[in-house]
Design an enzyme around this catalytic site. Structure first.
Site, PDB file in Angstrom:
ATOM      1  N   ARG A 166       0.822  -1.209   0.000  1.00  0.00           N
ATOM      2  CA  ARG A 166       0.000   0.000   0.000  1.00  0.00           C
ATOM      3  C   ARG A 166       0.859   1.263   0.000  1.00  0.00           C
ATOM      4  O   ARG A 166       0.516   2.273   0.618  1.00  0.00           O
ATOM      5  CB  ARG A 166      -0.963  -0.002   1.206  1.00  0.00           C
ATOM      6  CG  ARG A 166      -1.857  -1.229   1.298  1.00  0.00           C
ATOM      7  CD  ARG A 166      -2.775  -1.369   0.090  1.00  0.00           C
ATOM      8  NE  ARG A 166      -3.562  -2.590   0.150  1.00  0.00           N
ATOM      9  CZ  ARG A 166      -3.234  -3.734  -0.459  1.00  0.00           C
ATOM     10  NH1 ARG A 166      -2.129  -3.797  -1.195  1.00  0.00           N
ATOM     11  NH2 ARG A 166      -3.999  -4.794  -0.358  1.00  0.00           N
ATOM     12  N   SER A 241     -11.747  -2.303   2.295  1.00  0.00           N
ATOM     13  CA  SER A 241     -10.841  -2.617   3.399  1.00  0.00           C
ATOM     14  C   SER A 241     -10.417  -1.325   4.084  1.00  0.00           C
ATOM     15  O   SER A 241      -9.808  -0.457   3.457  1.00  0.00           O
ATOM     16  CB  SER A 241      -9.608  -3.360   2.878  1.00  0.00           C
ATOM     17  OG  SER A 241      -9.985  -4.579   2.277  1.00  0.00           O
ATOM     18  N   GLU A 331      -6.284   2.414   6.120  1.00  0.00           N
ATOM     19  CA  GLU A 331      -5.806   2.289   4.747  1.00  0.00           C
ATOM     20  C   GLU A 331      -6.246   3.444   3.857  1.00  0.00           C
ATOM     21  O   GLU A 331      -5.432   3.982   3.113  1.00  0.00           O
ATOM     22  CB  GLU A 331      -6.254   0.954   4.142  1.00  0.00           C
ATOM     23  CG  GLU A 331      -5.786   0.769   2.718  1.00  0.00           C
ATOM     24  CD  GLU A 331      -6.106  -0.610   2.168  1.00  0.00           C
ATOM     25  OE1 GLU A 331      -6.465  -0.693   0.982  1.00  0.00           O
ATOM     26  OE2 GLU A 331      -5.986  -1.597   2.916  1.00  0.00           O
TER      27      GLU A 331
END
Length: 347
Positions: A166, A241, A331
């Site tokens: 990420r 997510s 995230e």
């Protein structure tokens, strides 16, 4: 170039939170990219690039700047097939799943496990998106982008992007905000993934007695698994997510396994497992509900403000830390005057 004024960030993002953006410009061609940055410079306002809005959280005070909504379309073959490999390109405003589908329908492997990830193609290298053992870094060749420092279009090869979990130069470090990605090129190959697959995908394959592991077959399996667990952001407000997985060094991983905590790939704890085993699955906090299907997902049932989400996020982080001693990290990125100022100061 279509310029809109005072548009709620809530209307541009799938979590449906956030105050108004001063200007919103829909970018449909590469020529409009330079025009939009020139407009922002004339107004002396910061710029934020947005795609599908599935991995962005809006802040309550809105954004006194210019939001560029990427709608540049088109995809195709960059090179003819050679020795079982092919390079495909997609403009950045395309939906990522459409590009994955395009590759798998041609019979190529390399992106099929990323099926049904919400978002645009342009967001894929920013977050180095991935699922079920694949991420975009594995197939990416290069990105084409507008460089705001030189006011020119440049091609950036993969090895210059600092791709990690990420992570990329586009979302961390001194290059944040420098580039507007307009196109990506990937290299795919003839072949297929082989079992064992990640747990939920393997369970689906076993349950349905699937022996066809071709890219298109795996794409359909992944879509079925994700659709069974993850809400459709067009009908249910969420950002997919919400928390990153926890990464450990070898010593920490060994200690976690000794406590009965699952550790994948030698050092990754699924944050969904931590949330579920902290007893939070299905629970509601300040209008945000932890999904009863996938604990990694937060659903906005009645939250009206970013402040509600922030309180819910902290309650979940604190509960997991109290139970397991691991501190979760969000995230999705954030869009708003407060987050932008912090961003600019830090970088």
């Amino acid at each position: 170039m279509n310029i809109r004024e005072n548009i709620p960030i809530a209307d541009l993002t799938t979590m449906r939170l956030g105050g108004a953006a001063r200007y919103v410009i829909d970018i449909k061609t590469e020529d409009e990219v330079a025009e939009a940055y020139a407009f922002a410079a004339q107004k002396q306002l910061p710029v934020y690039v947005l795609g599908y809005g599935s991995n962005i959280i809006g802040r309550d005070k809105g954004f006194n700047g210019v939001v560029l909504v990427n709608q540049i379309k088109g995809m195709g073959a960059q090179t003819p097939e050679r020795t079982g490999n092919v390079e495909l390109f997609s403009y950045s405003g395309e939906i990522l799943d459409d590009f994955v589908t395009y590759g798998t329908k041609l019979g190529y492997s390399g992106m099929e496990a990323m099926s049904a990830i919400p978002g645009t193609v342009g967001a894929a290298p920013v977050q180095n998106v991935g699922a079920y053992g694949q991420d975009i870094a594995q197939s990416l060749v290069s990105v084409t982008a507008y460089d705001t420092k030189t006011a020119k279009f440049v091609e950036l090869p993969k090895d210059q992007l600092d791709l990690g979990y990420r992570h990329s130069i586009f979302n961390s470090g001194s290059e944040i905000g420098r580039y507007f990605i307009t196109k990506i090129t990937v290299k795919l190959h003839r072949g297929q993934l082989e079992p064992p697959f990640y747990t939920s995908l393997q369970a689906y394959v076993d349950e349905h007695k699937i022996t066809d592991y071709s890219p298109d077959s795996i794409r359909k399996c992944v879509r079925a698994v994700r659709e069974g667990k993850l809400p459709d952001p067009l009908s249910i407000a969420s950002s997919g997510s919400f928390f990153k997985n926890v990464y450990l060094n070898a010593e920490e991983a060994k200690a976690a396994e000794a406590k009965g905590i699952p550790v994948w790939d030698g050092g990754k704890i699924p944050s969904g497992w931590l949330i579920e085993n902290a007893g939070l699955k299905g629970k509601e906090f300040f209008g945000m509900r932890v999904s009863d299907k996938a604990a990694l997902v937060l659903i906005n049932e009645s939250a009206k403000t970013y402040a509600d989400l922030a309180k819910a996020r902290q309650a979940i982080i604190d509960a997991v830390y109290a139970k397991f001693g691991y501190r979760l990290e969000q995230e999705p990125m954030e869009l708003g005057d407060e987050s932008w100022k912090n961003w600019m100061v830090a970088n």
